[in-house]
Design a protein around this motif. Structure first.
Motif, mmCIF file in Angstrom:
data_model
loop_
_atom_site.group_PDB
_atom_site.id
_atom_site.type_symbol
_atom_site.label_atom_id
_atom_site.label_comp_id
_atom_site.label_asym_id
_atom_site.label_seq_id
_atom_site.Cartn_x
_atom_site.Cartn_y
_atom_site.Cartn_z
ATOM 1 N N GLU A 1 24.967 88.677 -16.556
ATOM 2 C CA GLU A 1 24.485 88.991 -15.210
ATOM 3 C C GLU A 1 23.678 87.846 -14.610
ATOM 4 O OE1 GLU A 1 22.250 92.563 -15.426
ATOM 5 O OE2 GLU A 1 23.871 93.727 -16.349
ATOM 6 N N LEU A 2 23.093 87.005 -15.453
ATOM 7 C CA LEU A 2 22.265 85.909 -14.980
ATOM 8 C C LEU A 2 23.058 84.639 -14.687
ATOM 9 C CD1 LEU A 2 19.171 86.229 -17.346
ATOM 10 C CD2 LEU A 2 19.354 86.943 -14.965
ATOM 11 N N SER A 3 24.363 84.665 -14.851
ATOM 12 C CA SER A 3 25.162 83.470 -14.590
ATOM 13 C C SER A 3 25.239 83.198 -13.094
ATOM 14 C CB SER A 3 26.568 83.627 -15.161
ATOM 15 O OG SER A 3 27.304 84.582 -14.403
ATOM 16 N N ILE A 4 25.423 81.946 -12.729
ATOM 17 C CA ILE A 4 25.555 81.593 -11.322
ATOM 18 C C ILE A 4 26.860 82.139 -10.764
ATOM 19 C CG2 ILE A 4 26.674 79.373 -11.677
ATOM 20 C CD1 ILE A 4 23.860 80.018 -9.163
ATOM 21 N N ASP A 5 27.868 82.329 -11.612
ATOM 22 C CA ASP A 5 29.116 82.938 -11.155
ATOM 23 C C ASP A 5 28.904 84.401 -10.771
ATOM 24 O OD1 ASP A 5 32.149 82.945 -10.906
ATOM 25 O OD2 ASP A 5 31.853 84.524 -12.397
ATOM 26 N N ALA A 6 28.097 85.110 -11.567
ATOM 27 C CA ALA A 6 27.788 86.494 -11.209
ATOM 28 C C ALA A 6 27.023 86.563 -9.899
ATOM 29 C CB ALA A 6 26.990 87.151 -12.340
ATOM 30 N N MET A 7 26.119 85.606 -9.677
ATOM 31 C CA MET A 7 25.411 85.544 -8.402
ATOM 32 C C MET A 7 26.388 85.314 -7.253
ATOM 33 S SD MET A 7 22.724 85.485 -6.451
ATOM 34 C CE MET A 7 21.319 85.414 -7.565
ATOM 35 N N ALA A 8 27.353 84.420 -7.449
ATOM 36 C CA ALA A 8 28.350 84.178 -6.407
ATOM 37 C C ALA A 8 29.153 85.437 -6.117
ATOM 38 C CB ALA A 8 29.274 83.038 -6.826
ATOM 39 N N GLY A 9 29.433 86.220 -7.145
ATOM 40 C CA GLY A 9 30.129 87.485 -6.920
ATOM 41 C C GLY A 9 29.317 88.443 -6.071
ATOM 42 N N ARG A 10 28.010 88.489 -6.312
ATOM 43 C CA ARG A 10 27.162 89.360 -5.489
ATOM 44 C C ARG A 10 27.096 88.854 -4.050
ATOM 45 N NH1 ARG A 10 24.389 89.226 -10.544
ATOM 46 N NH2 ARG A 10 22.791 87.731 -9.880
ATOM 47 N N LEU A 11 27.121 87.528 -3.881
ATOM 48 C CA LEU A 11 27.144 86.980 -2.530
ATOM 49 C C LEU A 11 28.461 87.301 -1.828
ATOM 50 C CD1 LEU A 11 25.475 83.512 -3.112
ATOM 51 C CD2 LEU A 11 24.629 85.317 -1.613
#
Length: 391
Positions: free
Chosen positions: A359-369
């Motif tokens: 959940e802390l990956s930057i890819d997961a952040m991009a998914g939330r964006l």
């Protein structure tokens, strides 16, 4: 999709908040989008323009004033230019990480002009504060420009978002949680980097090491770590200090008898190496900045380090899993007891398979964006009247 990411002046230092623009742009491109990072200037474009590991993605740079200097901010001109890009139908959606310009998803990372002024007045003696503000003559114009940006945001009808806040704590903004650009290391990778870094810093392999960041040490909290270390008369651990304000930490450590137990790494670009050298990452700050992202805490967990954090610190709830860290009260006794407790009990490496690390990956952040991207085509079709049917 064709996506626009806005930054203002992007520093080359990995710990600069402006680097979030680069990381998010690359993460979105890594998910198959065609991304343009638009900024006033960027000190080092090479990390942004490195190859993207996706066959149908691309990333490009659009710089308004490539040769400008750090202090040569023109808030009004930048706002006009940024708004022209946001309103350009070339892009399907846009993201802004600067308080100087809005976008369809607005998640400003750096402090706005008012915050900079109040922080300078609060943390500097009067003469030093006056000199600091005189060194930023663009601040009054930035305040006006940011207000105009807020009015333009209403016209765009975009989404306010915030990195470093869970959805339940973001208030009127969309909470995106936390992210780290580091990958999760394997056991062998960690062991090699740990040995190399400790050797470079002259730290014996058997010594325990507590890592603390000194990039924000004017905020209350650093003394909690120093007092806790000074209260342990036995085999004291090494305090490893990351950041460029080493002299301020040294001034506080000397009267506590900790000078011989402190190592200063300076403003390193290899935070992963310092995290590998440490046994515990201490985050003692008793209050978070308005736009704190909890980046050090997320980085530490992604690199499988045990974290001890004060409860008011940004992201401290991430350390609530006993296998990952501890979240404690910001008091001297709590820090003394917590550090004494974990000297010999913090795991050498936290679990690689923890769902939290993914959940802390930057890819997961991009998914939330991605989930916040407005459907501009649908909005245009609804706002444009169609032909009137004939009877």
């Amino acid at each position: 999709m064709k996506l626009l990411v806005l930054g203002e002046y992007i520093r080359r230092f990995p710990w600069s908040p402006s680097q979030w623009s680069v990381q998010i742009a690359r993460a979105l491109a890594g998910r198959g989008h065609h991304v343009t990072l638009a900024c006033d200037a960027i000190e080092d474009p090479s990390p942004l323009l490195a190859p993207i590991d996706h066959p149908r993605a691309s990333i490009s740079l659009l710089s308004r004033r490539p040769d400008r200097t750090l202090r040569a901010t023109h808030p009004f001109a930048f706002l006009r230019w940024a708004l022209s890009l946001v309103r350009d139908d070339t892009f399907d959606s846009s993201f802004s990480l600067t308080p100087l310009a809005p976008a369809h998803v607005w998640l400003p990372i750096e402090p706005d002009a008012s915050e900079l002024i109040s922080s300078t007045l609060r943390t500097h003696p009067p003469i030093s504060a006056a000199l600091e503000l005189a060194y930023r003559p663009w601040l009054p114009g930035a305040i006006i420009s940011e207000r105009r940006a807020g009015r333009a945001m209403k016209e765009i009808a975009g989404v306010h978002a915030r990195i470093g806040a869970s959805p339940s704590r973001a208030g009127a903004q969309q909470g995106l949680g936390w992210a780290s650009a580091w990958h999760v290391p394997g056991d062998q990778e960690h062991a090699v980097l740990r040995a190399q870094t400790r050797r470079a810093l002259s730290i014996p392999t058997h010594r325990r090491v507590v890592l603390v960041s000194a990039t924000q040490n004017r905020r209350p909290g650093l003394e909690l770590i120093l007092d806790a270390l000074a209260a342990n008369p036995g085999d004291r651990p090494i305090l490893l200090v990351m950041g460029r304000r080493a002299h301020e930490v040294a001034t506080l450590a000397h009267p506590r008898g900790l000078s011989d137990f402190t190592r200063f790494a300076g403003g390193t670009e290899r935070a992963d190496a310092l995290l590998a050298a440490a046994d515990i990452v201490a985050i003692p700050w008793s209050s978070a900045e308005p736009r704190a992202t909890g980046r050090l805490l997320a980085d530490a967990l992604r690199r499988r380090r045990f974290v001890v954090a004060s409860r008011p610190a940004c992201g401290s709830e991430l350390a609530s899993d006993p296998a990952m860290g501890m979240s404690i009260e910001p008091t001297p006794s709590a820090w003394r007891d917590a550090l004494a407790q974990v000297w010999n009990h913090a795991p050498a490496l936290t679990r690689r398979d923890s769902p939290l690390l993914a959940e802390l990956s930057i890819d997961a952040m991009a998914g939330r964006l991605e989930s916040l991207i407005p459907c501009r085509g649908l909005r245009r079709s609804l706002s444009t009247p169609g032909p009137i049917a004939q009877p």
